[in-house]
Design a protein around this motif. Sequence first.
Motif, PDB file in Angstrom:
ATOM      1  N   SER A  30     -78.810  -7.069  82.830  1.00 27.78           N
ATOM      2  CA  SER A  30     -77.405  -6.795  82.504  1.00 27.78           C
ATOM      3  C   SER A  30     -76.839  -7.899  81.612  1.00 27.78           C
ATOM      4  N   TYR A  31     -77.214  -9.135  81.933  1.00 29.84           N
ATOM      5  CA  TYR A  31     -76.724 -10.266  81.146  1.00 29.84           C
ATOM      6  C   TYR A  31     -77.222 -10.172  79.704  1.00 29.84           C
ATOM      7  N   ILE A  75     -83.073   1.960  78.765  1.00 27.68           N
ATOM      8  CA  ILE A  75     -83.042   1.864  80.238  1.00 27.68           C
ATOM      9  C   ILE A  75     -83.466   3.194  80.862  1.00 27.68           C
ATOM     10  N   LEU A 112     -72.044  -8.918  92.326  1.00 24.60           N
ATOM     11  CA  LEU A 112     -72.462  -8.900  90.917  1.00 24.60           C
ATOM     12  C   LEU A 112     -71.267  -9.118  89.990  1.00 24.60           C
ATOM     13  N   LEU A 140     -79.408 -11.959  98.443  1.00 23.77           N
ATOM     14  CA  LEU A 140     -80.101 -12.654  97.332  1.00 23.77           C
ATOM     15  C   LEU A 140     -79.155 -12.835  96.133  1.00 23.77           C
ATOM     16  N   PRO A 141     -78.428 -11.778  95.691  1.00 23.91           N
ATOM     17  CA  PRO A 141     -77.459 -12.009  94.603  1.00 23.91           C
ATOM     18  C   PRO A 141     -76.359 -13.006  94.991  1.00 23.91           C
ATOM     19  N   PHE A 163     -77.676 -16.291  94.498  1.00 22.96           N
ATOM     20  CA  PHE A 163     -77.710 -16.539  93.048  1.00 22.96           C
ATOM     21  C   PHE A 163     -76.327 -17.011  92.574  1.00 22.96           C
ATOM     22  N   PHE A 200     -71.101  -5.958  81.402  1.00 26.54           N
ATOM     23  CA  PHE A 200     -72.152  -6.406  82.337  1.00 26.54           C
ATOM     24  C   PHE A 200     -72.222  -5.447  83.522  1.00 26.54           C
ATOM     25  N   LEU A 225     -70.586 -15.884  84.595  1.00 23.37           N
ATOM     26  CA  LEU A 225     -71.408 -15.893  83.376  1.00 23.37           C
ATOM     27  C   LEU A 225     -70.558 -15.710  82.123  1.00 23.37           C
ATOM     28  N   PHE A 226     -69.473 -14.948  82.270  1.00 26.54           N
ATOM     29  CA  PHE A 226     -68.581 -14.692  81.123  1.00 26.54           C
ATOM     30  C   PHE A 226     -67.142 -15.055  81.503  1.00 26.54           C
ATOM     31  N   THR A 233     -75.645  -7.293  77.796  1.00 25.50           N
ATOM     32  CA  THR A 233     -74.279  -7.626  77.355  1.00 25.50           C
ATOM     33  C   THR A 233     -74.319  -8.530  76.125  1.00 25.50           C
ATOM     34  N   ARG A 234     -75.201  -9.550  76.186  1.00 31.53           N
ATOM     35  CA  ARG A 234     -75.315 -10.482  75.042  1.00 31.53           C
ATOM     36  C   ARG A 234     -75.770  -9.746  73.775  1.00 31.53           C
ATOM     37  N   HIS A 258     -78.995   0.414  88.018  1.00 32.20           N
ATOM     38  CA  HIS A 258     -79.177   0.901  89.393  1.00 32.20           C
ATOM     39  C   HIS A 258     -79.425   2.416  89.403  1.00 32.20           C
ATOM     40  N   ILE A 292     -81.895  -7.071  87.881  1.00 34.32           N
ATOM     41  CA  ILE A 292     -80.677  -6.350  87.466  1.00 34.32           C
ATOM     42  C   ILE A 292     -79.703  -7.316  86.787  1.00 34.32           C
ATOM     43  N   ILE A 293     -79.553  -8.501  87.379  1.00 29.46           N
ATOM     44  CA  ILE A 293     -78.601  -9.485  86.831  1.00 29.46           C
ATOM     45  C   ILE A 293     -79.048  -9.916  85.429  1.00 29.46           C
ATOM     46  N   ILE A 339     -70.610 -12.765  89.911  1.00 33.49           N
ATOM     47  CA  ILE A 339     -71.624 -13.414  89.058  1.00 33.49           C
ATOM     48  C   ILE A 339     -71.231 -13.228  87.589  1.00 33.49           C
ATOM     49  N   ILE A 386     -82.152   8.021  89.971  1.00 35.60           N
ATOM     50  CA  ILE A 386     -82.262   7.992  91.438  1.00 35.60           C
ATOM     51  C   ILE A 386     -81.750   9.287  92.070  1.00 35.60           C
ATOM     52  N   PHE A 391     -71.185  -2.415  83.655  1.00 38.58           N
ATOM     53  CA  PHE A 391     -71.645  -1.097  83.203  1.00 38.58           C
ATOM     54  C   PHE A 391     -73.181  -1.062  83.186  1.00 38.58           C
ATOM     55  N   PHE A 392     -73.766  -2.139  82.670  1.00 38.86           N
ATOM     56  CA  PHE A 392     -75.240  -2.233  82.663  1.00 38.86           C
ATOM     57  C   PHE A 392     -75.795  -2.215  84.084  1.00 38.86           C
ATOM     58  N   VAL A 393     -75.106  -2.910  84.988  1.00 41.81           N
ATOM     59  CA  VAL A 393     -75.554  -2.936  86.393  1.00 41.81           C
ATOM     60  C   VAL A 393     -75.588  -1.510  86.957  1.00 41.81           C
ATOM     61  N   TYR A 420     -89.143  -1.862  84.222  1.00 42.56           N
ATOM     62  CA  TYR A 420     -88.095  -2.853  84.472  1.00 42.56           C
ATOM     63  C   TYR A 420     -88.663  -4.275  84.480  1.00 42.56           C
TER      64      TYR A 420
END
Lengths: 343, 261
Positions: free
Chosen positions: B87-88, B114, A204, A260-261, A264, A222, A211-212, B91-92, A230, B83-84, A207, B121, A224-226, B21
């Motif tokens: 998150s993207y 969120i 991630l 999968l990621p 991607f 990004f 992206l940035f 951030t934007r 999760h 998730i990707i 990725i 979890i 941090f959001f991940v 989600y």
Amino acid sequence: MVNQIISLFFWLGIVPLYTGALLIKKNKSDQNSLFLTYLAGIICMFATFQIFSIPMIFMNMSLDSLMYIWCGTLVLLTIISIFENKTLKRIRKDTRNTFKIFERSTLFVFLCICIQIFIFAYTQHLEGDDSFYLGTATTAWGTNTMYKFDPYTGDPLASFPARYVLAPFPILIAILGNLLQMHPVIVAHTVLPFILIPMSYMTLYLIARHLFPNRTKAVSLFMFFVVILHSFGYFSVYSTSTFLLLRIWQGKAVIANILLPFSFLFMIKIMKEEGSKSEWILLFLTTLASCMVSSMGVILIPFFIGCFGVSYAIVKKKIRILLYTIISLAPCIIYGGIYYFIK
Amino acid sequence: MSEILSITKSSYNNFNSVGAYLPLFFTAILFIYINRNTEERELFVYPSLICLALIMMPLSAAVIIRFIGADVFWRIWWLFPIIITLSYVGTRVVMIGKSRKEHWFVLLGLFVLISFSGKLIYNSETLINPENIFKLPNEVIWISELIHGDNMDGEDVRIIIPNEFVEYIRQFDYRTKLLYGREMLRGNGGSEIQLSAFEEMSSGNPNIDILAECARKGYCQYIVLSSDICSVAELATNDFEILGYAGGYTVYKDVLEKTKN
């Protein structure tokens, strides 16, 4: 204990880094490719395992023979890598580059990930599906056979379990048990999370860097959001986050959170840079690895990559991309065919 | 066709369950489509739309269901990079703010969104303190050690074990065979002896005579029962004696079988 740590460091540290370095040639888009090198190395290990294990399982060979052949190949690849292209110097430079761009916000995210891993290490999640996966691993490890006994009862199997035999991830866990001199259950429940959870975050992170580009703060944000997504991802027992943070040792969790990621990531690279030869080779190895970790890989990965390939080929009007996509999906087509034949 | 649609709908409900989600993901896709450039649409929007179309179209969904099975069709939702994408977009959205104060304000808002869209979890429902290095129930290890301490010649043994340990004992101990395994717990059937033993072990108060008979017919040398079930005398009349205790469970050994050996 010391032997175990050295084995762990060698088989899950040195070997993937060197085999990965053999695959990832220095290119402009990956100035700090330490993570990519490591991920490519692990995927190469999985892919080579699949190549050797399937025929050896069907030939009723022992677990030890598979271990010697697979490990011999990995050692050979590592030696070739050492002499090939000043790998150690490159890895050192990549390591410096990777951590040089870490700033305070990145370190905060890194700390959050470490906490997640340690919570995993010091807690227990009982999982019924392990009855098959770890039952298979422990039986293979103890009897030096592969898929000869029913993991549920221990009775001899009349035939191979068609759905699982083509995805021998439990056999890999059994071999890691031998290499690390540990019970396979300890390997799965305690060692693998330390490797697989960081691998998911490394993917991630790569990725995010695509992206940035050159925006460290955005990358940290990004990530941090991940971490947050999760952590709050237990909205159902089927979410990818649940599989990442509760049962990552299972092959299907590896598909959902790493392969999968990772596919991607390659789609981004291919879209942005048209895709070099080494990237298509790595995508091919990823599909091979996905067949090894879970029978689901045979359908999920082609579906995922296919959606990208079709969409990209239509938008860019480039049939070549579609052709390469189909070639890189060949392992899934072949193993899907074998499954259809033996079931 | 209606069956396929109902499988697709239930897979969505199973996957999304109590969370938001997936709706957030589709909102994020819309955000990218409206606000971002072609390259990002190619990456996030179009592949997801193709994927969604294939899941929603009964013909293609039927093909996928045939391959992966209706019971695990929910895994198809893993194909969406939730998730990707979230998150993207997160951030934007944060980066839209001009000042530092605005960044923190938006970040806090998204954090709250969120946390309400999902479920943490880390809770006692999912994680417990490990009882041992194997991260398996202690009783499983104690039972195995008791049995193999008794069976010093190392021969394979077969046992009848309480249902709560059926899924775990063979993860730890490959030498211990079971009369019935997980397939029985999942209702996938078995032999008459297996079904009979399972029925007794599932009842709070098993009929010891039937259980002992099943053990004999199924070549089981040991029976493990909860110590709450006072069955020592009944098992003794069936030639089973106490081998030892493992937590709240008692391990009985077939004396007759041993005598025969």
